[in-house]
Design a protein around this motif. Sequence first.
Motif, PDB file in Angstrom:
ATOM      1  N   ILE A  99      -0.710 -11.706  -0.884  1.00 23.93           N
ATOM      2  CA  ILE A  99       0.390 -11.949   0.048  1.00 23.93           C
ATOM      3  C   ILE A  99       1.511 -10.940  -0.163  1.00 23.93           C
ATOM      4  O   ILE A  99       2.094 -10.414   0.807  1.00 23.93           O
ATOM      5  N   LEU A 100       1.814 -10.640  -1.431  1.00 28.90           N
ATOM      6  CA  LEU A 100       2.839  -9.632  -1.708  1.00 28.90           C
ATOM      7  C   LEU A 100       2.420  -8.270  -1.146  1.00 28.90           C
ATOM      8  O   LEU A 100       3.249  -7.517  -0.629  1.00 28.90           O
ATOM      9  N   GLY A 101       1.115  -7.966  -1.250  1.00 27.39           N
ATOM     10  CA  GLY A 101       0.626  -6.698  -0.718  1.00 27.39           C
ATOM     11  C   GLY A 101       0.687  -6.622   0.797  1.00 27.39           C
ATOM     12  O   GLY A 101       0.704  -5.526   1.370  1.00 27.39           O
ATOM     13  N   ALA A 102       0.698  -7.767   1.468  1.00 22.57           N
ATOM     14  CA  ALA A 102       0.696  -7.785   2.939  1.00 22.57           C
ATOM     15  C   ALA A 102       2.090  -7.911   3.532  1.00 22.57           C
ATOM     16  O   ALA A 102       2.253  -7.765   4.756  1.00 22.57           O
ATOM     17  N   ILE A 103       3.091  -8.180   2.709  1.00 20.56           N
ATOM     18  CA  ILE A 103       4.434  -8.421   3.252  1.00 20.56           C
ATOM     19  C   ILE A 103       4.990  -7.192   3.968  1.00 20.56           C
ATOM     20  O   ILE A 103       5.492  -7.287   5.103  1.00 20.56           O
ATOM     21  N   TYR A 104       4.890  -6.003   3.329  1.00 28.79           N
ATOM     22  CA  TYR A 104       5.451  -4.813   3.992  1.00 28.79           C
ATOM     23  C   TYR A 104       4.707  -4.460   5.276  1.00 28.79           C
ATOM     24  O   TYR A 104       5.344  -4.200   6.311  1.00 28.79           O
ATOM     25  N   PRO A 105       3.355  -4.427   5.279  1.00 32.03           N
ATOM     26  CA  PRO A 105       2.667  -4.183   6.554  1.00 32.03           C
ATOM     27  C   PRO A 105       3.049  -5.192   7.635  1.00 32.03           C
ATOM     28  O   PRO A 105       3.187  -4.833   8.812  1.00 32.03           O
TER      29      PRO A 105
END
Length: 371
Positions: free
Chosen positions: A349-355
């Motif tokens: 989820i942290l990896g998807a927040i910026y995208p």
Amino acid sequence: MNKLVIGNLLHRPLRTLISVVAVAIEVVMILSIVAVMVGQVSNASRQTGGIGADIIMRPPNASFISSVGGAPVPAKIAEVLRKLPHVAVAAPAITDFNMAGGLETIWGIDFQSFNALRPFVFLSGGPFTGPNDVMVDDLYARSAPKNSGPRVVGATIQVLNHPFRISGIVEHGKGGRVFLPIRTLGALMGSADNASLFYIKSDDLKNQDLIRNEIHATPGLSQYQVQTVQEFFSQMTPDHLPGFNIALRAVIGIAVIVGFLVIFQSMYTAVLERTREIGILKSLGASKTYIVNVVLRETALVTIAGIIAGILLAEALRLIMAYRFPTLPFPITAEWRLRGAVIALVGSILGAIYPAWKAARKDPIDALAYE
């Protein structure tokens, strides 16, 4: 929205598969390193509990780690201990590491007193009949390398680069897996008449504190460490092992970073490729929250699939390890399955927040004009 999310994932099957595999690898890494490291600690605790002793006595300044390797004290101290009023059995022992062919602990024991703590259960053969005999447990016997002969009674094996004849195979769970006569192991270490520690069985569990006081009142033994087995178990935790938690967190951190980067790259690329699609959604009235929700749902679905695959792979690995390396404990607990799942999900989820944030900020006019 769910149909849209599933459609997006199925439209790019290779990328979806790679993301699922990356999350699965992350989960397998976490569960595997925890299984190996925690398994060694829990196995040592179980093995010690199977010895049958109530009390463990170690030299001054020794710990449950430093007492493995070396024989710094005279084994004849056991004779002094046996004369104490409430001591039923006192057994000297040597524990030493063997690095040949893998890490294992070699035990040197006085068979008569060590067996008196709790009798060995012989599956075949019997006790030592000479100084060049060795006893092994059933798991060690089963784990013979393919390029060597079977480990059966009468066979010769190498221990500390010396040949020994297997005199007996015992049921596992009594301290170690490989047992030599204490004087033999002591001689190989240059301390033929010494011991690493002493296992004591009391005449009554209620007298453990009395035995401790009696030992400390004996001349020459006042500085020795005396612990009950329960006190020993309380120390056999990751928090008492130097560097254990640091190493565990480092490996878990690496696994999280791997999962984070793969999800980040996957979702970031997906957002760039779906610029026109996002523009259409926003022109139809989709809010920023809606766009973020789509991206995070895709991530969550991929991650859940990866978690399930990772847990199944870890379980398959556990079965393979149990078959190929029966002496290596590899427990995968429900607690760590849950922890691994939470760690993987949070990292993804942290990896998807910026995208997701980047997708939500796209201007619908620019997105519709994008080629």
